[in-house]
Design a protein around this motif. Structure first.
Motif, short mmCIF file in Angstrom:
data_model
loop_
_atom_site.label_atom_id
_atom_site.label_comp_id
_atom_site.label_asym_id
_atom_site.label_seq_id
_atom_site.Cartn_x
_atom_site.Cartn_y
_atom_site.Cartn_z
N SER A 91 4.17 -2.81 0.65
CA SER A 91 3.42 -2.63 -0.59
C SER A 91 3.39 -3.92 -1.39
O SER A 91 4.39 -4.65 -1.46
CB SER A 91 4.05 -1.52 -1.42
N GLY A 142 3.55 -3.94 -4.35
CA GLY A 142 4.53 -3.72 -5.39
C GLY A 142 5.79 -4.53 -5.15
O GLY A 142 6.57 -4.80 -6.06
N ASP A 199 -8.73 -4.50 -3.30
CA ASP A 199 -8.27 -3.20 -3.79
C ASP A 199 -7.40 -2.49 -2.76
O ASP A 199 -7.59 -1.31 -2.46
CB ASP A 199 -9.46 -2.32 -4.20
N THR A 200 -6.42 -3.22 -2.21
CA THR A 200 -5.51 -2.63 -1.25
C THR A 200 -4.09 -2.74 -1.75
O THR A 200 -3.74 -3.70 -2.44
CB THR A 200 -5.62 -3.33 0.12
N GLU A 201 -3.25 -1.76 -1.44
CA GLU A 201 -1.86 -1.81 -1.87
C GLU A 201 -0.97 -2.51 -0.86
O GLU A 201 0.08 -3.03 -1.20
CB GLU A 201 -1.32 -0.40 -2.10
N LYS A 208 1.06 -2.87 -10.64
CA LYS A 208 0.20 -1.74 -10.30
C LYS A 208 0.92 -0.72 -9.42
O LYS A 208 0.58 0.47 -9.44
CB LYS A 208 -1.06 -2.23 -9.58
N TYR A 209 1.90 -1.19 -8.65
CA TYR A 209 2.53 -0.34 -7.66
C TYR A 209 4.05 -0.26 -7.81
O TYR A 209 4.71 0.41 -7.02
CB TYR A 209 2.21 -0.85 -6.25
#
Length: 307
Positions: A142, A144, A196-198, A243-244
């Motif tokens: 991720s 994140g 727009d990918t995690e 965001k994550y």
């Protein structure tokens, strides 16, 4: 068949350029174009590029009309690229024969940017294999976890990734030509935000050979910066991770502290500056840093010489 464009920014690279380009020509994946962009080298780099162009139909040699720096040089390469995917290789590095094939296969399998392992070569050619450390193998990661990715050269480095040209062209993703530090990171972050990918896909195969920068490479001219630029880069990572990851702010603050500590460590030991200049630079990004602390750090630096 999918085509890959490979952009190589070239500056005073005559000693390493042939090994770099030969490794790209020798790829198991053959549908490629190799774009060599020479940024007004003062050595024989331009002639080497043109020689390859004359011998290989998939090599394109470009000479910048004047010296513009690494970011603009790569942007010039992007403008010429006709591939479905694009990657960036440094002119003092080289790659394994299946570098492109593995990157492409993993991109198509996981539908996200693949990131390979690499081998680090220092100034005396000692080798250190590096791979993403969490699983020791491969995994979707991720964004994140962007701060960990960044710490292991899995976010900031460009040369161990493959990018989708559709996204780059649709959103006009380019290198910021006003930056002298962090331009690679900004490009990656902008790309990930637009796509727009995690997740990214990290795998352990050591496909890229990264060599320590010499004073004559294009990259070394832009490898120096300051703490303020470093903090701006960390803020970009934070904006991507938050965001994550609910703990992104905590990780950001920790990363800023580590960055400041590292800058202080090296500035105190940098003989290019007087003590007065060192203290002024440190106080520029660390207002609470005192003269007493500076003297203590100086004493530690002196003691290191006798250990």
């Amino acid at each position: 068949m999918d085509k890959i464009s490979i952009v190589v920014a070239v500056y005073n690279a005559e000693k390493t350029l042939k090994k770099c380009v030969d490794s790209l020509i020798g790829q198991t994946l053959k549908n490629t174009e190799i774009i060599l962009v020479n940024d007004c080298s003062k050595d024989n780099s331009s002639s080497i590029c043109k020689q390859y162009e004359s011998e290989y139909s998939n090599v394109i040699a470009i000479d910048n009309p004047y010296n513009v720096g690494v970011s603009a040089t790569r942007n010039n390469g992007i403008e010429k690229a006709k591939g479905d995917y694009i990657c960036f290789v440094d002119s003092d590095d080289y790659v394994e024969p299946d570098y492109l094939e593995q990157l492409l296969n993993n991109f198509k399998k996981y539908n996200t940017v693949p990131i390979c392992g690499f081998i680090y070569h220092d100034e005396v050619n000692r080798c250190k294999p590096v791979k993403y450390s969490w699983s020791g193998g491969e995994e979707k990661v991720s964004l994140g976890d962007a701060f960990k990715l960044n710490a292991e050269l899995y976010l900031t480095a460009l040369w161990n990734k493959l990018f989708d040209m559709q996204i780059i062209e649709k959103f006009n993703v380019r290198f910021d030509e006003n930056l002298s530090m962090g331009e690679d990171l900004r490009f990656s972050v902008e790309y990930f935000e637009k796509s727009d990918t995690e997740f990214v896909y990290a795998f352990s195969a050591h496909l890229y050979h990264y060599t320590k920068l010499s004073e004559n490479t294009l990259m070394s001219d832009f490898a120096r910066g300051n703490a303020e630029d470093g903090i701006k880069s960390l803020k970009m990572i934070y904006d991507l991770a938050v965001k994550y990851n609910s703990d992104a702010e905590l990780e950001y603050n920790k990363a800023v502290k580590n960055l400041k500590d590292n800058y202080i460590y090296f500035l105190v030991r940098d003989k290019k500056y007087s003590w007065k200049q060192q203290l002024k630079k440190i106080r520029g990004f660390s207002e609470k840093y005192t003269l007493l602390t500076f003297l203590v750090d100086k004493l530690k630096a002196v003691r290191e010489k006798f250990v």
